[in-house]
Design an enzyme around this catalytic site. Sequence first.
Site, PDB file in Angstrom:
ATOM      1  N   CYS A 182       0.850  -1.187   0.000  1.00 45.17           N
ATOM      2  CA  CYS A 182       0.000   0.000   0.000  1.00 45.17           C
ATOM      3  C   CYS A 182       0.885   1.235   0.000  1.00 45.17           C
ATOM      4  O   CYS A 182       1.940   1.245   0.639  1.00 45.17           O
ATOM      5  CB  CYS A 182      -0.893  -0.028   1.243  1.00 45.17           C
ATOM      6  N   ILE A 183       0.463   2.270  -0.713  1.00 38.56           N
ATOM      7  CA  ILE A 183       1.254   3.508  -0.768  1.00 38.56           C
ATOM      8  C   ILE A 183       0.317   4.705  -0.732  1.00 38.56           C
ATOM      9  O   ILE A 183      -0.758   4.689  -1.329  1.00 38.56           O
ATOM     10  CB  ILE A 183       2.145   3.554  -2.031  1.00 38.56           C
ATOM     11  N   ARG A 191       2.039  16.033  -5.264  1.00 37.58           N
ATOM     12  CA  ARG A 191       2.639  16.805  -6.369  1.00 37.58           C
ATOM     13  C   ARG A 191       4.057  17.275  -6.044  1.00 37.58           C
ATOM     14  O   ARG A 191       4.518  18.315  -6.523  1.00 37.58           O
ATOM     15  CB  ARG A 191       1.757  18.002  -6.768  1.00 37.58           C
ATOM     16  N   ARG A 192       4.741  16.505  -5.192  1.00 38.09           N
ATOM     17  CA  ARG A 192       6.147  16.788  -4.888  1.00 38.09           C
ATOM     18  C   ARG A 192       7.034  15.601  -5.272  1.00 38.09           C
ATOM     19  O   ARG A 192       8.161  15.501  -4.828  1.00 38.09           O
ATOM     20  CB  ARG A 192       6.299  17.110  -3.395  1.00 38.09           C
ATOM     21  N   LEU A 194       6.932  12.623  -4.367  1.00 37.21           N
ATOM     22  CA  LEU A 194       7.245  11.720  -3.258  1.00 37.21           C
ATOM     23  C   LEU A 194       6.783  10.293  -3.554  1.00 37.21           C
ATOM     24  O   LEU A 194       7.420   9.329  -3.124  1.00 37.21           O
ATOM     25  CB  LEU A 194       6.606  12.222  -1.969  1.00 37.21           C
ATOM     26  N   GLU A 216       1.878  -5.189  -5.000  1.00 37.44           N
ATOM     27  CA  GLU A 216       0.749  -6.103  -4.857  1.00 37.44           C
ATOM     28  C   GLU A 216      -0.343  -5.718  -5.853  1.00 37.44           C
ATOM     29  O   GLU A 216      -0.620  -4.537  -6.057  1.00 37.44           O
ATOM     30  CB  GLU A 216       0.237  -6.027  -3.414  1.00 37.44           C
TER      31      GLU A 216
END
Length: 313
Positions: A182-183, A191-192, A194, A216
């Site tokens: 999961c992210i 919007r950086r 990351l 996954e």
Amino acid sequence: MHHKLEVEDGTYGLLKGPNISKVRLGNHEMGTWYGTAVYFARDHKTLGFKYLNGEKQSRSKSLVNQEETWLEKLYVCDWCFKYTDVEDEFLGHHARCSHRARQPGQIRYLAADVTIRRVRGSRHKLFTQNLCLFTKMFLDNKSMFFAVDYFDFYVVYDNLTNKPMGFFSKELLSTDRNNLACILVFPPYQRRHLGTLLIAFSYELSKAERLISGPEKPLSPFGLMGYLKYWSSTVARELLYGRSCAEDEITLNALSRITGIRIDDITLTLKYMEIVKVENNKLHVDRGCLKNWARKNKLSKAPLLQKECLLVE
């Protein structure tokens, strides 16, 4: 502030629409994207930890249907993710939160502007459970929130404020050898780039284990677009500037070994890019088309992740 959550059933708290109107994360206030019941007790009016403490009064509206607001505003500490529905409780905790001076976990990436820490769910259970609860308001496919013992969490911090800005979780015993479960980059910090940094870092973890890996499945539509951006940039960078830059033909297997990206993900990426033909497991590269694609998509020669900043075992 929250200390323990009781799991009520197997529905993972999923709702048809947002039931918390707004959430205040530190000094940032935002609307929620998805509904979640896991913050609440069975009465759907009282926050779970207050119900367990014998408090059954709430400032939130009672549930009439799944589209109504249960709570007008949730306050969440942007250091540790503990929560409350009372502003004074939030302000009192936030001023003395122990994570202001000491962040959990071990540093695994240290750059000038950001740090990535590995936080073990088994060791920092309260922090990671509360992190997962917060995540459920912004990810519709986020289901795990209690059994954190079986996951590592890689949290990216702003070096200027020492505040977490996003994370990804990784299952410790993944049968498919996935490098990411999961992210999420938190709304105030999107919007950086990351997300791209965290995805790239997850592949460096796999490379350190000599694994060809990936996320996954299935990916959410939003997640898929993030991965296609990373995969296409990685493939293009390798074909233009990497060890394959002088090759007119390269096999999918070779490209997979070099990039650490699974073959099926590379195949999907090439279809998305629409510039490289694949026949008999071989890529036929038109350098002119590839350079035009790189120019159009503003591909940088150097990747976002700085390998010299890695502290991976």
